[in-house]
Design an enzyme around this catalytic site. Structure first.
Site, PDB file in Angstrom:
ATOM      1  N   GLN A 918     -25.399  -0.604   9.169  1.00 55.33           N
ATOM      2  CA  GLN A 918     -24.513  -0.910   7.990  1.00 55.33           C
ATOM      3  C   GLN A 918     -24.050  -0.832   6.281  1.00 55.33           C
ATOM      4  O   GLN A 918     -24.945  -1.200   5.878  1.00 55.33           O
ATOM      5  CB  GLN A 918     -23.909  -2.691   8.167  1.00 55.33           C
ATOM      6  CG  GLN A 918     -24.110  -3.335   9.844  1.00 55.33           C
ATOM      7  CD  GLN A 918     -25.763  -3.622  10.095  1.00 55.33           C
ATOM      8  OE1 GLN A 918     -26.441  -2.522  10.474  1.00 55.33           O
ATOM      9  NE2 GLN A 918     -25.656  -4.414  11.082  1.00 55.33           N
ATOM     10  N   ASP A 962     -16.757  -0.218  13.692  1.00 54.78           N
ATOM     11  CA  ASP A 962     -15.900  -2.112  13.112  1.00 54.78           C
ATOM     12  C   ASP A 962     -16.135  -2.035  11.284  1.00 54.78           C
ATOM     13  O   ASP A 962     -16.686  -2.390  10.594  1.00 54.78           O
ATOM     14  CB  ASP A 962     -17.884  -2.710  13.017  1.00 54.78           C
ATOM     15  CG  ASP A 962     -18.128  -3.438  14.414  1.00 54.78           C
ATOM     16  OD1 ASP A 962     -16.997  -3.261  15.292  1.00 54.78           O
ATOM     17  OD2 ASP A 962     -19.271  -3.696  14.213  1.00 54.78           O
ATOM     18  N   ARG A1030     -13.627  -4.680  19.247  1.00 52.98           N
ATOM     19  CA  ARG A1030     -14.469  -5.745  20.101  1.00 52.98           C
ATOM     20  C   ARG A1030     -15.112  -7.169  18.795  1.00 52.98           C
ATOM     21  O   ARG A1030     -14.591  -7.372  17.467  1.00 52.98           O
ATOM     22  CB  ARG A1030     -16.018  -5.096  19.866  1.00 52.98           C
ATOM     23  CG  ARG A1030     -16.853  -4.907  18.765  1.00 52.98           C
ATOM     24  CD  ARG A1030     -17.994  -4.460  18.700  1.00 52.98           C
ATOM     25  NE  ARG A1030     -18.945  -4.409  17.573  1.00 52.98           N
ATOM     26  CZ  ARG A1030     -20.257  -3.597  17.286  1.00 52.98           C
ATOM     27  NH1 ARG A1030     -21.050  -2.849  18.901  1.00 52.98           N
ATOM     28  NH2 ARG A1030     -20.619  -3.969  16.818  1.00 52.98           N
TER      29      ARG A1030
END
Length: 1127
Positions: A918, A962, A1030
């Site tokens: 991340q 993401d 997702r």
């Protein structure tokens, strides 16, 4: 009627016996006395049997008794009925033949169970009557009537079960059961006529018997606000929040508790249980069938919410082998007396092709269901026998999805018609009262009858009706309810030829909505018209003998008629009585409802506050909401809603300032950064709540339409900020997360409640068809969707519009890496921005790579960054979770926390690479942010569109996992979405939306974008698959429309993130897309995958979604406000 023939018999026999005793007291022989006793008994029997339909059977049933006491004679009749049922089961040749027949074996199994129930109901009636003095018969009269009605219905259900299997066998069974059913009906008739005969005799009292005691008490015990048949401890349970309960047993699907299945817990309940057993069923989908048998009384199921705790199975008449009867298709059978369910979902998932398939069968007396969902198709909820109360529940289905012969009241419930099979019509109710003596019937009060979203396009083809008479005396009352336009004007449809058309009892009273007009209803004799007096017999207070369940209880119940004169309105599942209360108050120009004669109920609760308790009906956390309302001194709507905002603020402040847990978490090195995040984001949550409070105070309820979107967005933002805090701890330590979640429980509940309170006003006012509200047109509640005449969004000032259009801008500050500007870093320039800056502050950032982490704090409003182009002016950093022990929230190269931020011609990047995991390039947290011709480059979590309104035009976003995520209300138009080469074993996912609260206003919308792969990714696309989205949170919402999708996307399109979370509750839609990756036939089959047409897609265009009109081509940010034509 409260009395029956029984009382008059007592009186007659007493008088006759007394007279005879005096007359024959002297000189009569023992033989004559015996003769007179026989004569008296015979006369008493004849009197009791006089009103019955089957007199010979009645007199025969009592013939064995030598008593003239009416109570004993009736008990003898009950005993005879029991003996008859036992005899036919044990000795009947026909029964044994039917038992051996494979074709009817399942029906026989049903009958065995049902006969046992009949016997138990009759024996209970026998015992109950024996224990009572006849002068107090009124206290148990309805109980006896309901139990005998249940015994009668159970026998009829046995015949029904055979009828489903074999018509000839059903007739055989009906024949051998004739006597037992005649006896049961006789018993009911004897009980039913008492009051009318007493009235005819006009006897006020005889001896020490007060006839007024034959009137059943309709109110509960003094100062009690629950039904009389509900114990004090049960009332406390219903008032207590689930998390504060001490359950008897806890069930958890994940194995964290003693029981993993509901069945395991139920198996440990003692047979003939006499104490309340509370089973807390934690969130999860439990695929199992549950049976609460007749002797298992006082069981209570409590879930974590009807969409979180779900018990499901898929048994049906047509799809299950061996073929069951409808009676045995249920997922859950609640047969024990005093069963209660709260916050739980019951489902039969077989689908419409399975035909009869029951989600829940309720076959016990005195059962209550609160905030439960019953989902299925045909025969969803079988309200079979006994007294039942349903409050704030949702029932869905296609055909007869509420059926049975219980004495049931449904209050404030939502009845949703679902999409049926191709050639099917839909019927909401099929009540099954077979005999006029029975006490069965359904009452619907203040309910909403509407259609599921998938059904609405078909309503003109697959027609819907309110009722059809399953049995000849079907009884259904629909009053003070919303009926939407899904119901056919005729309203009713036959079921079995002309059966029940003249003998049924259907009433519609004081309903509202486009489907409530009765001028074209069927002209059957069974359609009745009642006046205001007659309808009161069907209010909950009378029909269920239940006193008011006042608003502060766990199950609020209205015992009488609603006082509000409702207009046509259209409620959906998120719009409740609050909205009508609110709108009506606005219509009459009233925001202060405190009357001149304000009264208190003795507990400090004024009548005006009680009147406003429906405000709390739509919320998920009612007890928290009601507490808020009672804590405030205000009695006006604005004050009461504002209190919810302020209480949430107070709770958040207390989390960070007073808790002993906070210092502990602050000291922990592992969670130190999470603590910093919480300090920051909870401050944002407070700002959002205070902004909501202030705007409501300034503009008031009558002008709510002018700022309704602001309220929704800010309250959604407050929820997201609190979730940011928990997410940050979740990245570091699960135990710390649980501690923090516990501390924040109240603040999250209050904020969720506040969002519920302001949701749905627009549609209600629109359906109310109110032309003027004070000085406000009804359209005033519809937020203005068009911008000013120059074509920019309304929330953008004229000065900002000019800046975006201008080629040459005069900045406040210039930043240049080479030293030619005032500052050589962006952070130094930001230091000049005034706190709470009220006007646009423009920072021109010349070409160069600026390696710094930029924080635009919440006080730096109205900042604009302009670069020399997104590949020339780049802000860059390499912070990441993996390399720097930070939370995702704090890895951002640029953090935009202030409102009204604009960026143009600039690049934002995070260079941590795939190994950093991340690593955010830009986090956008402030409201009303706009990005034009910007690049956002990174890998995992590139662009964190965290919360509130955001618009991206002609931008490029690149990444791996993401790389567009968050919980903002964000719209991307004409953007390039580029998948990059990930780590060796990684798949790629574009969008991970984080909507956790279903009413939150957030979503990710991609309009006319291009989704493709970077050159380095294309060779590995088959190994490292790419997906559109997702679900990061349960209600993730992503719409991709009119966009180009290249062949990099896997055919299934979507992939799970956390097990099954969000698969059925998310909202994913692809509309009018193009390219080889746009085919949807191979997409996953989750419930969250939606199919919208172009008309529905308009909701997600900039014009509506961001309340923005066209940004016409000559502007700096060209914006297409509507769908593209001819794509």
């Amino acid at each position: 009627m409260a009395n029956t023939v029984l009382f008059i018999v007592v009186l007659l026999v007493a008088v006759v016996a007394a007279a005879l005793a005096v007359f024959f007291a002297v000189g009569l022989s023992n033989e004559k006395k015996d003769d007179e006793k026989t004569l008296t008994t015979k006369k008493a029997i004849q009197t009791l049997c006089q009103p019955t339909q089957f007199k010979e059977t009645c007199e025969e049933s009592m013939a064995s008794s030598n008593s003239s006491d009416p109570k004993e004679l009736i008990r003898t009749e009950f005993q005879s009925t029991v003996a008859e049922i036992k005899k036919l089961v044990a000795n009947s040749k026909t029964v044994k033949e039917l038992q051996a027949d494979d074709n009817t074996k399942e029906a026989f199994r049903s009958c065995q169970e049902l006969f046992d129930w009949s016997i138990q109901d009759l024996e209970r009636s026998f015992d109950k009557l024996g224990a009572y003095n006849m002068s107090k018969i009124g206290d148990i009269l309805l109980t006896l009537q309901v139990w005998l009605s249940g015994a009668l219905t159970s026998q009829q259900t046995c015949i029904d079960s055979y009828q489903e299997m074999n018509g000839e066998a059903a007739e055989k069974m009906r024949s051998i059961m004739t006597k037992s059913m005649e006896l049961t009906r006789n018993g009911l008739t004897i009980l039913n006529g008492l009051s009318s005969i007493t009235k005819q005799l006009n006897i006020p009292s005889i001896g020490n018997i007060d006839t007024s005691k034959l009137q059943r008490r309709l109110l509960s015990e003094k100062n009690s606000e629950f039904p009389e048949w509900m114990s004090y401890s049960d009332r406390k349970l219903l008032q207590t929040a689930t998390e504060d309960l001490t359950p008897t047993m806890v069930v958890a699907k994940d194995g964290s508790e003693k029981y993993k299945t509901v069945g395991e817990a139920v198996a440990e309940i003692p047979k003939k249980n006499t104490k309340r057993v509370v089973i807390h069923i934690k969130a999860g989908v439990y695929t199992e069938r549950i049976d609460i048998p007749k002797g298992m009384t006082k069981v209570m199921f409590i879930g974590d919410g009807p969409t979180k705790t779900i018990i499901t199975e898929s048994v049906s008449v047509d799809k299950t082998k061996p073929k069951p009867t409808t009676f045995h298709t249920q997922t859950v059978a609640a047969t024990g007396i005093s069963f209660i369910a709260k916050d739980i979902g019951f489902e039969n998932s077989i689908g419409p092709e399975g035909h009869q398939a029951v989600a829940l069968r309720a076959s016990g007396d005195m059962q209550a269901f609160y905030n439960c969902h019953f989902n299925g198709y045909q025969d969803t909820l079988y309200a079979h026998i006994g007294r039942q109360f349903y409050r704030d529940c949702t029932m869905t289905g296609t055909i007869d999805f509420l059926f049975g012969d219980a004495r049931a009241v449904f209050q404030n419930c939502l009845l949703l018609v679902r999409k049926p099979m191709a050639n099917q019509n839909c019927i909401v109710i099929a009540q099954g009262k077979q005999y006029t003596e029975s006490k069965g019937g359904y009452v619907f009060q203040n309910c909403t009858i509407s259609g599921d979203k998938d059904y609405l396009p078909l309503k003109g083809k697959n027609l819907s009706y309110l009722n059809r008479p399953w049995r000849e005396f079907a009884t259904v009352i629909i009053m003070q309810s919303q009926i939407d336009d899904i119901i056919q004007p005729v309203g009713y449809i036959p079921m079995n030829g002309d059966k029940g058309l003249e003998t049924s009892y259907y009433v519609e009273f004081e309903n509202r909505g486009p489907g409530s007009k009765t001028d074209q209803r069927a002209k059957w004799g069974g359609i009745k018209q009642l006046d205001e007096t007659a309808i009161k017999q069907f209010t909950a207070g009378v029909y269920l003998e239940s006193d008011t369940w006042v608003p502060q209880t766990g199950i609020p119940i209205t015992t009488g008629m609603y006082k509000t004169a409702f207009s046509h309105a259209n409620f959906d599942s998120s719009i409740s009585v609050f909205l009508v209360t609110l709108v009506v108050a606005v219509v009459v120009g009233v925001t202060n409802i405190k009357s001149k004669n304000e009264r208190s109920d003795g507990e400090g609760i004024t009548t005006s506050k009680k009147a406003l308790l429906p405000l709390c009906n739509p919320v998920d956390f009612k007890a928290t909401c009601e507490h808020s309302l009672f804590e405030t001194k205000s009695t006006n709507i604005k004050g009461l809603i504002s209190t919810t905002f302020l209480e949430a603020v107070t709770e958040i402040k207390s989390v960070m300032s007073k808790s002993e847990t906070i210092p502990e978490l602050q000291r922990d090195e592992g969670t130190r950064d999470a603590f910093k995040v919480c300090q920051e984001v909870l401050d944002y949550a407070i700002d959002d709540l205070e902004n909501s409070f202030n705007i409501l105070g300034e503009k008031g309820i009558p002008n709510v339409g002018d700022f309704l979107m602001n309220l929704k967005v800010w309250l959604s933002g407050a929820i997201t900020s609190q979730q940011n805090c928990l997410d940050s701890y979740a990245e570091k330590c699960s135990i710390a997360t649980e501690k923090m979640a516990s501390l924040m429980k109240n603040s999250q509940q209050l904020t969720s409640n506040a969002l519920h309170l302001v949701s749905g006003i627009t549609s209600v006012v629109k359906d109310l068809n109110i032309p003027v509200i004070g000085n406000l047109g009804a359209t005033g509640l519809l937020r203005k969707l068009l911008s000013t005449s120059d074509g920019f969004p309304e929330w953008m000032t004229s000065g900002d519009r000019r800046l975006l259009q201008a080629i040459d801008v005069t900045p406040n500050v210039i930043v240049a890496k080479d030293g030619s500007g005032k500052y050589d870093s962006i952070n130094k320039a930001l230091a000049e921005v005034p706190k709470k800056n009220p006007t646009r502050f423009v920072i021109y950032v010349k070409a160069g790579v600026y390696k710094e982490n930029v924080n635009i704090t919440k006080s730096m409003s109205n900042v604009m960054l302009i670069g020399d182009g997104p590949t020339k002016t780049i802000v860059s950093s390499g912070l990441s979770v993996a390399f720097h022990k930070l939370t995702t929230f704090h890895t951002a190269t640029v953090a935009v926390n202030a409102k009204n931020f604009i960026a143009k011609n600039i690049g934002f990047e995070n260079t941590a690479g795939t190994a950093g995991h991340q690593a955010v390039a830009l986090r956008s947290t402030g409201d009303m942010a706009a990005y034009y011709n910007c690049h956002f480059n990174g890998y995992q979590d590139t662009l964190y569109a965290n919360k509130e309104r955001q618009f991206y035009r002609d931008c490029t976003i690149s990444g791996t996992v993401d790389f567009i995520f968050g919980d903002a209300r964000s719209l991307f138009q004409n953007c390039q979405i580029i998948v990059r080469k990930p780590g060796p074993n990684q798949s790629c996912i574009i969008a991970a939306h984080g909507k956790k609260e279903p009413l939150s206003s957030s979503a990710i919308v991609l309009h006319n974008c291009t989704i493709s792969g970077e050159q380095d990714y294309l060779p590995v696309k088959d190994k490292n698959k790419a997906y559109l989205a997702r679900p990061w949170k349960a209600y993730a919402t992503t719409i991709i429309m009119q966009s180009q999708i290249d062949d990099i996307i896997a055919p299934e399109g979507y992939t799970p993130m956390n097990g099954t979370i969000g698969l059925d509750t998310s909202f994913y839609a692809e509309i009018d897309n193009r390219g080889p990756g746009a085919r949807t036939d191979g997409r996953v089959k989750w419930g969250g995958i939606k199919h919208l047409d172009l008309n529905a897609a308009k909701e997600y265009t900039p014009r509506i979604f961001l309340e923005s009109e066209s940004w016409i081509p000559q502007t700096g940010i060209p914006c297409t406000p509507d769908l593209l034509q001819g794509v």
